[in-house]
Enzyme design. Structure first.
Site, PDB file in Angstrom:
ATOM      1  N   TYR A 163       0.836  -1.213   0.000  1.00  0.00           N
ATOM      2  CA  TYR A 163       0.000   0.000   0.000  1.00  0.00           C
ATOM      3  C   TYR A 163       0.867   1.259   0.000  1.00  0.00           C
ATOM      4  O   TYR A 163       0.674   2.182  -0.805  1.00  0.00           O
ATOM      5  CB  TYR A 163      -0.915   0.003   1.237  1.00  0.00           C
ATOM      6  CG  TYR A 163      -1.530   1.352   1.559  1.00  0.00           C
ATOM      7  CD1 TYR A 163      -2.532   1.884   0.762  1.00  0.00           C
ATOM      8  CD2 TYR A 163      -1.099   2.099   2.662  1.00  0.00           C
ATOM      9  CE1 TYR A 163      -3.096   3.139   1.057  1.00  0.00           C
ATOM     10  CE2 TYR A 163      -1.653   3.336   2.961  1.00  0.00           C
ATOM     11  CZ  TYR A 163      -2.650   3.851   2.149  1.00  0.00           C
ATOM     12  OH  TYR A 163      -3.196   5.083   2.440  1.00  0.00           O
TER      13      TYR A 163
HETATM   14  P1  NAD Z   1     -12.189   5.517   1.884  1.00  0.00           P
HETATM   15  O1  NAD Z   1     -12.031   4.107   1.411  1.00  0.00           O
HETATM   16  O2  NAD Z   1     -13.239   5.774   2.896  1.00  0.00           O
HETATM   17  O3  NAD Z   1     -12.437   6.474   0.627  1.00  0.00           O
HETATM   18  C1  NAD Z   1     -11.842   6.250  -0.626  1.00  0.00           C
HETATM   19  C2  NAD Z   1     -12.940   6.289  -1.699  1.00  0.00           C
HETATM   20  O4  NAD Z   1     -12.308   6.173  -2.977  1.00  0.00           O
HETATM   21  C3  NAD Z   1     -13.944   5.134  -1.578  1.00  0.00           C
HETATM   22  O5  NAD Z   1     -15.259   5.631  -1.380  1.00  0.00           O
HETATM   23  C4  NAD Z   1     -13.799   4.404  -2.894  1.00  0.00           C
HETATM   24  O6  NAD Z   1     -15.022   3.902  -3.433  1.00  0.00           O
HETATM   25  C5  NAD Z   1     -13.204   5.465  -3.813  1.00  0.00           C
HETATM   26  N1  NAD Z   1     -12.487   4.867  -4.935  1.00  0.00           N
HETATM   27  C6  NAD Z   1     -11.474   3.960  -4.866  1.00  0.00           C
HETATM   28  N2  NAD Z   1     -11.097   3.608  -6.103  1.00  0.00           N
HETATM   29  C7  NAD Z   1     -11.888   4.305  -6.976  1.00  0.00           C
HETATM   30  C8  NAD Z   1     -11.981   4.354  -8.392  1.00  0.00           C
HETATM   31  N3  NAD Z   1     -11.204   3.585  -9.161  1.00  0.00           N
HETATM   32  N4  NAD Z   1     -12.897   5.169  -8.954  1.00  0.00           N
HETATM   33  C9  NAD Z   1     -13.718   5.921  -8.164  1.00  0.00           C
HETATM   34  N5  NAD Z   1     -13.690   5.898  -6.817  1.00  0.00           N
HETATM   35  C10 NAD Z   1     -12.769   5.108  -6.232  1.00  0.00           C
HETATM   36  O7  NAD Z   1     -10.752   5.990   2.417  1.00  0.00           O
HETATM   37  P2  NAD Z   1     -10.348   7.232   3.326  1.00  0.00           P
HETATM   38  O8  NAD Z   1      -9.911   6.717   4.639  1.00  0.00           O
HETATM   39  O9  NAD Z   1     -11.390   8.294   3.241  1.00  0.00           O
HETATM   40  O10 NAD Z   1      -9.023   7.719   2.559  1.00  0.00           O
HETATM   41  C11 NAD Z   1      -9.109   8.676   1.511  1.00  0.00           C
HETATM   42  C12 NAD Z   1      -7.726   8.853   0.902  1.00  0.00           C
HETATM   43  O11 NAD Z   1      -6.805   9.285   1.894  1.00  0.00           O
HETATM   44  C13 NAD Z   1      -7.121   7.581   0.310  1.00  0.00           C
HETATM   45  O12 NAD Z   1      -6.415   7.934  -0.851  1.00  0.00           O
HETATM   46  C14 NAD Z   1      -6.160   7.090   1.390  1.00  0.00           C
HETATM   47  O13 NAD Z   1      -5.089   6.345   0.844  1.00  0.00           O
HETATM   48  C15 NAD Z   1      -5.687   8.411   1.962  1.00  0.00           C
HETATM   49  N6  NAD Z   1      -5.260   8.321   3.359  1.00  0.00           N
HETATM   50  C16 NAD Z   1      -6.158   8.020   4.333  1.00  0.00           C
HETATM   51  C17 NAD Z   1      -5.755   7.987   5.666  1.00  0.00           C
HETATM   52  C18 NAD Z   1      -6.703   7.663   6.790  1.00  0.00           C
HETATM   53  O14 NAD Z   1      -6.245   7.622   7.938  1.00  0.00           O
HETATM   54  N7  NAD Z   1      -8.002   7.436   6.536  1.00  0.00           N
HETATM   55  C19 NAD Z   1      -4.418   8.281   5.983  1.00  0.00           C
HETATM   56  C20 NAD Z   1      -3.514   8.539   4.950  1.00  0.00           C
HETATM   57  C21 NAD Z   1      -3.958   8.589   3.642  1.00  0.00           C
HETATM   58  C1  UGA Z   2      -4.098   4.368   8.600  1.00  0.00           C
HETATM   59  C2  UGA Z   2      -5.012   4.148   7.397  1.00  0.00           C
HETATM   60  O1  UGA Z   2      -5.745   2.932   7.546  1.00  0.00           O
HETATM   61  C3  UGA Z   2      -4.206   4.097   6.103  1.00  0.00           C
HETATM   62  O2  UGA Z   2      -5.106   4.077   5.005  1.00  0.00           O
HETATM   63  C4  UGA Z   2      -3.329   5.345   6.049  1.00  0.00           C
HETATM   64  O3  UGA Z   2      -2.578   5.405   4.906  1.00  0.00           O
HETATM   65  C5  UGA Z   2      -2.423   5.403   7.257  1.00  0.00           C
HETATM   66  O4  UGA Z   2      -3.262   5.486   8.415  1.00  0.00           O
HETATM   67  C6  UGA Z   2      -1.540   6.636   7.253  1.00  0.00           C
HETATM   68  O5  UGA Z   2      -1.369   7.272   8.287  1.00  0.00           O
HETATM   69  O6  UGA Z   2      -0.958   6.925   6.223  1.00  0.00           O
HETATM   70  P1  UGA Z   2      -2.884   2.733  10.221  1.00  0.00           P
HETATM   71  O7  UGA Z   2      -1.999   3.702  10.912  1.00  0.00           O
HETATM   72  O8  UGA Z   2      -2.423   1.332  10.072  1.00  0.00           O
HETATM   73  O9  UGA Z   2      -3.268   3.209   8.764  1.00  0.00           O
HETATM   74  O10 UGA Z   2      -4.268   2.868  10.996  1.00  0.00           O
HETATM   75  P2  UGA Z   2      -5.257   1.768  11.554  1.00  0.00           P
HETATM   76  O11 UGA Z   2      -5.746   0.927  10.441  1.00  0.00           O
HETATM   77  O12 UGA Z   2      -6.269   2.472  12.378  1.00  0.00           O
HETATM   78  O13 UGA Z   2      -4.293   0.906  12.500  1.00  0.00           O
HETATM   79  C7  UGA Z   2      -3.592   1.537  13.578  1.00  0.00           C
HETATM   80  C8  UGA Z   2      -2.915   0.462  14.406  1.00  0.00           C
HETATM   81  O14 UGA Z   2      -3.910  -0.363  15.008  1.00  0.00           O
HETATM   82  C9  UGA Z   2      -2.018  -0.477  13.604  1.00  0.00           C
HETATM   83  O15 UGA Z   2      -0.868  -0.762  14.359  1.00  0.00           O
HETATM   84  C10 UGA Z   2      -2.856  -1.743  13.462  1.00  0.00           C
HETATM   85  O16 UGA Z   2      -2.102  -2.927  13.353  1.00  0.00           O
HETATM   86  C11 UGA Z   2      -3.654  -1.727  14.743  1.00  0.00           C
HETATM   87  N1  UGA Z   2      -4.961  -2.421  14.623  1.00  0.00           N
HETATM   88  C12 UGA Z   2      -5.820  -2.097  13.653  1.00  0.00           C
HETATM   89  C13 UGA Z   2      -5.260  -3.402  15.567  1.00  0.00           C
HETATM   90  O17 UGA Z   2      -4.475  -3.707  16.469  1.00  0.00           O
HETATM   91  N2  UGA Z   2      -6.467  -4.027  15.465  1.00  0.00           N
HETATM   92  C14 UGA Z   2      -7.375  -3.731  14.494  1.00  0.00           C
HETATM   93  O18 UGA Z   2      -8.470  -4.337  14.459  1.00  0.00           O
HETATM   94  C15 UGA Z   2      -7.048  -2.731  13.561  1.00  0.00           C
END
Ligand code: NAD
Ligand code: UGA
Length: 333
Positions: A163
């Site tokens: 990822y």
């Molecule tokens: P999310 O899965 O809730 O939202 C992503 C959306 O993108 C989904 O609704 C999905 O249907 C849409 N999507 C994916 N592929 C597509 C395609 N081919 N065409 C049209 N739509 C498409 O995820 P999120 O947590 O809201 O994350 C949003 C963005 O931020 C992502 O790019 C993720 O990598 C990035 N990000 C998220 C976090 C986090 O903590 N949530 C942290 C770092 C980066």
């Molecule tokens: C999150 C998002 O899921 C990613 O999409 C994003 O890119 C990333 O943040 C980011 O900062 O860039 P992550 O930090 O792994 O990734 O967040 P969580 O999925 O909430 O996990 C946080 C921690 O909890 C990890 O160590 C994971 O192993 C742990 N975890 C998660 C558990 O112990 N149990 C669970 O059921 C889920």
């Protein structure tokens, strides 16, 4: 830092019309709602079908009643993108496949398609349609393992999961396009650090900890719970994202870290104290690609955008718990 409703003190540029990809997702739906509240017309694009996907329906319902929203259900891998971009002041590109752990499996091709190939199509379209600004969602995961100190945007990236490799490719692809002499689109890549809050993805830890506390279902902990994250409240992430549309053309990469460095054990303790219920923890093994610590160096984004986070982990988790405790996910305040 305290209240979950407090706006982050960042300058908001005037945007007339924008495109938000991933608008049916967690962060994208909050972003679209915040933009609509400032009077911006938002073209939201997402491939999820709300009629078949309750999570997407809940996210999109937060936009109901807000004027100026146009939703397009389309897969960005194949659809014509140019028409969405007519007269757009900016693209906020949040569509993608998130999540560190599933990226080792057969789903990897979807990560490549949605995080890399889609991004290439969007940058090509942005260039053709002369969109002035692209803000792209990158990830703290591009840093990989650290010594526990804060990660600077200039640090050498060492992505530790498939990822994270696709997210690094995604941001660098955008910046490579923008560096071309004939590209009219400037790019700001935001490295979000573990975003949480109402409507957070159900695979994420904060959602699971709060759900475990509210329902009595066990919580699976991957490792000993000493992993630390720079948890970022979603409204803060959204404020940084909107401000990024008005950043200087050479802003490049910016960390978006909530400043709420905490361990998973801290999150469990907050969930227990907010709900008054004990969580039954089942310890499992550490997952591949999971880094021990993420921590943003906040200086650059503060300098470039004047942004700093406004919501601490306790207040943000309270807001998330309140939204989970209600029958339908409401719009975040
Ligand atoms: P999310 O899965 O809730 O939202 C992503 C959306 O993108 C989904 O609704 C999905 O249907 C849409 N999507 C994916 N592929 C597509 C395609 N081919 N065409 C049209 N739509 C498409 O995820 P999120 O947590 O809201 O994350 C949003 C963005 O931020 C992502 O790019 C993720 O990598 C990035 N990000 C998220 C976090 C986090 O903590 N949530 C942290 C770092 C980066
Ligand atoms: C999150 C998002 O899921 C990613 O999409 C994003 O890119 C990333 O943040 C980011 O900062 O860039 P992550 O930090 O792994 O990734 O967040 P969580 O999925 O909430 O996990 C946080 C921690 O909890 C990890 O160590 C994971 O192993 C742990 N975890 C998660 C558990 O112990 N149990 C669970 O059921 C889920």
């Amino acid at each position: 830092m305290s209240e979950a409703t407090a706006p982050a003190p960042a300058a908001a540029p005037k945007l007339r019309r924008v495109v938000v990809t991933g608008a049916a997702g967690f962060i994208g739906s909050h972003l679209a709602a915040a933009l609509l509240r400032t009077g911006t017309t938002v073209i939201g694009v997402d491939r999820r079908d709300p009629a078949k996907d309750p999570g997407a329906a809940a996210n999109l319902s937060a936009l109901g009643g807000l004027r100026g929203y146009i939703h397009i259900q389309a897969d960005l891998l194949g659809c014509a993108i140019d028409p969405f971009l007519i007269e757009a002041d900016a693209i906020f590109h949040l569509a993608g496949i998130p999540g560190v752990r599933p990226s080792w499996g057969p789903q990897f091709s979807e990560y490549v398609q949605s995080n890399i190939l889609v991004t290439q199509r969007i940058m090509d379209a942005a260039t053709r349609m002369r969109v002035p600004r692209m803000v792209v969602a990158s990830s703290s995961s591009v840093y990989g393992p650290t010594n526990g100190g804060p990660s600077l945007e200039s640090d050498h990236p060492r992505p530790a999961s498939p990822y994270a490799v696709t997210k690094l490719a995604e941001e660098q692809l955008c910046l490579a396009h923008a560096a071309r002499g004939d590209c009219p689109t400037s790019v700001v890549a935001l490295r979000y650090f573990t975003v949480y809050g109402p409507r957070q993805r159900p695979d994420m830890f904060t959602h699971r900890a709060l759900t475990a506390a509210l329902t009595g279902q066990p919580l699976r902990l991957y490792g000993d719970g000493h992993q630390r994250r720079d948890f970022t409240y979603v409204n803060d992430a959204v404020a940084a994202t909107i401000a990024a549309a008005g950043a200087p053309d050479d802003a490049g990469i910016l960390n978006v870290g909530g400043g709420s460095g905490a361990s998973l054990i801290d999150v469990i303790n907050i969930a227990q104290s907010l709900t008054g219920r004990e969580i039954q923890v089942q310890q499992g093994h550490v997952r591949n690609g999971d880094v021990l610590v993420t921590r943003a160096d906040p200086r650059r984004i503060h300098q470039v955008l004047g942004w700093q986070p406004a919501v601490d982990l306790h207040a943000g988790m309270r807001a998330q718990m309140q939204s989970l405790a209600q029958p339908a996910y409401p719009a975040a305040a």
